[in-house]
Design an enzyme around this catalytic site. Sequence first.
Site, PDB file in Angstrom:
ATOM      1  N   THR A 150       0.864  -1.193   0.000  1.00  0.00           N
ATOM      2  CA  THR A 150       0.000   0.000   0.000  1.00  0.00           C
ATOM      3  C   THR A 150       0.903   1.247   0.000  1.00  0.00           C
ATOM      4  O   THR A 150       1.353   1.659  -1.061  1.00  0.00           O
ATOM      5  CB  THR A 150      -0.983   0.018   1.190  1.00  0.00           C
ATOM      6  N   LYS A 176       3.893  -6.624   4.086  1.00  0.00           N
ATOM      7  CA  LYS A 176       3.608  -5.221   3.770  1.00  0.00           C
ATOM      8  C   LYS A 176       3.320  -4.533   5.104  1.00  0.00           C
ATOM      9  O   LYS A 176       2.753  -5.140   6.012  1.00  0.00           O
ATOM     10  CB  LYS A 176       2.477  -5.069   2.762  1.00  0.00           C
ATOM     11  N   THR A 187       2.217  -5.571  11.880  1.00  0.00           N
ATOM     12  CA  THR A 187       2.226  -5.885  10.469  1.00  0.00           C
ATOM     13  C   THR A 187       0.889  -5.478   9.930  1.00  0.00           C
ATOM     14  O   THR A 187      -0.021  -5.152  10.668  1.00  0.00           O
ATOM     15  CB  THR A 187       2.383  -7.389  10.205  1.00  0.00           C
ATOM     16  N   GLU A 273       5.888   4.424   7.243  1.00  0.00           N
ATOM     17  CA  GLU A 273       5.486   5.663   6.573  1.00  0.00           C
ATOM     18  C   GLU A 273       6.364   6.842   7.006  1.00  0.00           C
ATOM     19  O   GLU A 273       6.364   7.229   8.169  1.00  0.00           O
ATOM     20  CB  GLU A 273       4.007   5.947   6.853  1.00  0.00           C
ATOM     21  N   ASN A 395      -0.315  10.797   5.668  1.00  0.00           N
ATOM     22  CA  ASN A 395      -1.545  10.467   6.382  1.00  0.00           C
ATOM     23  C   ASN A 395      -2.550  11.614   6.522  1.00  0.00           C
ATOM     24  O   ASN A 395      -3.647  11.418   7.036  1.00  0.00           O
ATOM     25  CB  ASN A 395      -1.203   9.892   7.755  1.00  0.00           C
ATOM     26  N   THR A 400      -5.438   8.656   0.003  1.00  0.00           N
ATOM     27  CA  THR A 400      -4.266   8.195  -0.746  1.00  0.00           C
ATOM     28  C   THR A 400      -4.066   6.724  -0.455  1.00  0.00           C
ATOM     29  O   THR A 400      -4.567   6.216   0.514  1.00  0.00           O
ATOM     30  CB  THR A 400      -2.998   8.963  -0.339  1.00  0.00           C
TER      31      THR A 400
END
Lengths: 400, 400
Positions: A150, A176, A187, A273, A395, A400
């Site tokens: 993502t 991911k 996770t 992120e 964020n 998005t």
Amino acid sequence: MTNESITAAKGFWAAGLACGIKVSGKPDVALLVCPTGATAAAVFTTNKIVSAAVEVAREHAKSSKVYAVAVNSGCANACTGKKGLANARRMCAVAAKALKVAPEQVLVASTGIIGEQLPIEKATAGIAKAAGQLSDSAEAGAAFTQAIMTTDTRPKCAVRRLDISGQTVTIAGTVKGAGMIGPNMATTLLFLTTDVAVSKPLLAAALKSAIGDSLNKLTVDGHQSTNDTAILLASGLAGSRPITSRCPRFRKFAKALADLCTDLVRQMALDAEGATRMFKVVVRGAATTADAARAARAVADYPLIKCAVHGGDPNWGRIICAVGSCGVRLDRAKLSCKLDDLYVFKNGAPARFDAQKASEIVSQVEHTITIDLGTGSKTDFCYGCDLSAEYVSINADYHT
Amino acid sequence: MTNESITAAKGFWAAGLACGIKVSGKPDVALLVCPTGATAAAVFTTNKIVSAAVEVAREHAKSSKVYAVAVNSGCANACTGKKGLANARRMCAVAAKALKVAPEQVLVASTGIIGEQLPIEKATAGIAKAAGQLSDSAEAGAAFTQAIMTTDTRPKCAVRRLDISGQTVTIAGTVKGAGMIGPNMATTLLFLTTDVAVSKPLLAAALKSAIGDSLNKLTVDGHQSTNDTAILLASGLAGSRPITSRCPRFRKFAKALADLCTDLVRQMALDAEGATRMFKVVVRGAATTADAARAARAVADYPLIKCAVHGGDPNWGRIICAVGSCGVRLDRAKLSCKLDDLYVFKNGAPARFDAQKASEIVSQVEHTITIDLGTGSKTDFCYGCDLSAEYVSINADYHT
């Protein structure tokens, strides 16, 4: 070239492609298949609100043989009610039909935005198409990994090969991550394959233990998602004698699995992120393991420490503040803190240290903060990452 | 023009100036004085590691009469050992000497970087100079407020005037906040003055109650500092008959004090480091007040929600995720969430709502998130603010 993807273990095929769930047109559906049927173990989020995919996968993971995992990214299929649940079941059914197995023998996982319905026609068409593209090549494994991503900026894979009973056994994993990550478990989606032959209860025990010291020790923003899923499939095709007890062969396998999971956790932390670096918080001298875990997490979660690490600032005052504020027992006269091997606070007082060296330590891709509470002998740890302006911009953007 | 500063209440003098603690040269030392002696109440951080100033102020707050509070910004005087403690005592001694009172009758407060020694000669010279500049003017009150600020971008003051026994009673307050704010208590330094006549135990009760629903309900980054201090001084000069019981006059005073503190908390939230807007989280239908408080705080502290608010994104999925993840009892079939009066999630399922309207709600300077857990009748609330890239840049810079 060696296959370092999820298909590296014998008996696994994979595919990944774009079916139109993501507005960006990036890959968003993936299929992992064990044509001979695999023994499965799984661990799911402990969030009280779980995705439809988690509800269905929890149920299907009980099957003695699992043939496939169908995955989509771009939509979490969480908070989507009965329709969402029906959609998760349809994902399994479509994969099952293509593979000529029962729907209960297919697991499902979703990741993406919470609260939106899955465009199910796109998803099922994608799964059917993926079933026609299955391969055990490294490219197919890489396509699987690409399709589960993502906000990840890079694919995250790891492979371990070890000798068990004179046979080479392979364990492969892909994950991911990126955001909405907090113990337990750290996770969004983790897929592991192995060709070792092992009983279902022992496979589950090995997975639980591996995750305990890896995925359950990472915090990015302190909350579990509704979709966290870790699935381990064992094909048993390596040719090694089946593991049916907690023998040395089991321990060897479990150790390699844990090592692989820690490798993946480091990759996740560094690709969280907006993250540019990670750190490990080790708490020693605690009265209880719970105290040690709580203090480690308080430090790893504290935005002011995460910002300081981002700036390469050895701001130990914020560390001491977080430890003092988190409610654990501590001896003020013995409280100490090290950055790697450099004492910055010792026995309740600031230590004299080389500020330049301290700054260099904190500016590394990874450093360790060690805290001694001075109240006992228990220890625990946690992984964290820095907090950057990039995290905010990722964020704060609408959809998005 | 009406005095809307800390000197608005009768019997209080103040001063604030720059003495060279801050590298920037901005004001960094302040003095608040009640020449006739005040009844004092104080609340301090519950962090296990406290500043030297907190240690000394805790002790001196027990005095039956308090004549002054000496404050410095730019250095927290925390984690500074015996030397730090001696320095905090010297701050009191210097003020006491100038005012011809006992050192125990002077309180002290510090705010700034943790772990650095106070440049004590500068601080004491500053206090002595401030003692020569004392005035009950609005300008002097404003100078006091300027000198307690750190990363605050604007002064935060509030005044309430009320009639008690036919006399006008004034309550004035000023606060510095910005970062390292988490219940309990949400402030770094808060100073309150009043000219009401009230007994010491009742003054303490009113302060505790006022803070419980205001400063203790704000979270900016989830941790208390080592220095949090709230001091309320009552000169008794309004001419109103002394309050010695929990009579209607006491309740009227306590209510006005609470209202003033809530006003200051809103000012703090909107001037939190990098904040552009704030929000209130109300949790209803909880099995216990503790559950309600925990869920409210989990939502207010969650970086992904704070980022969404920053972006004006009505991302209710993250709210539901935080509620599900924080460990409170909830009924999935009854769980609901509103943004102001707009349902976004109702009885366990997404509600149909006008996305444009939802976005407008979240884009306001302040909005309310109401969550119903569906498991009982208890309620609690919390204030939070958005998380911006500015927060990161303020806190990732070395030594600002």
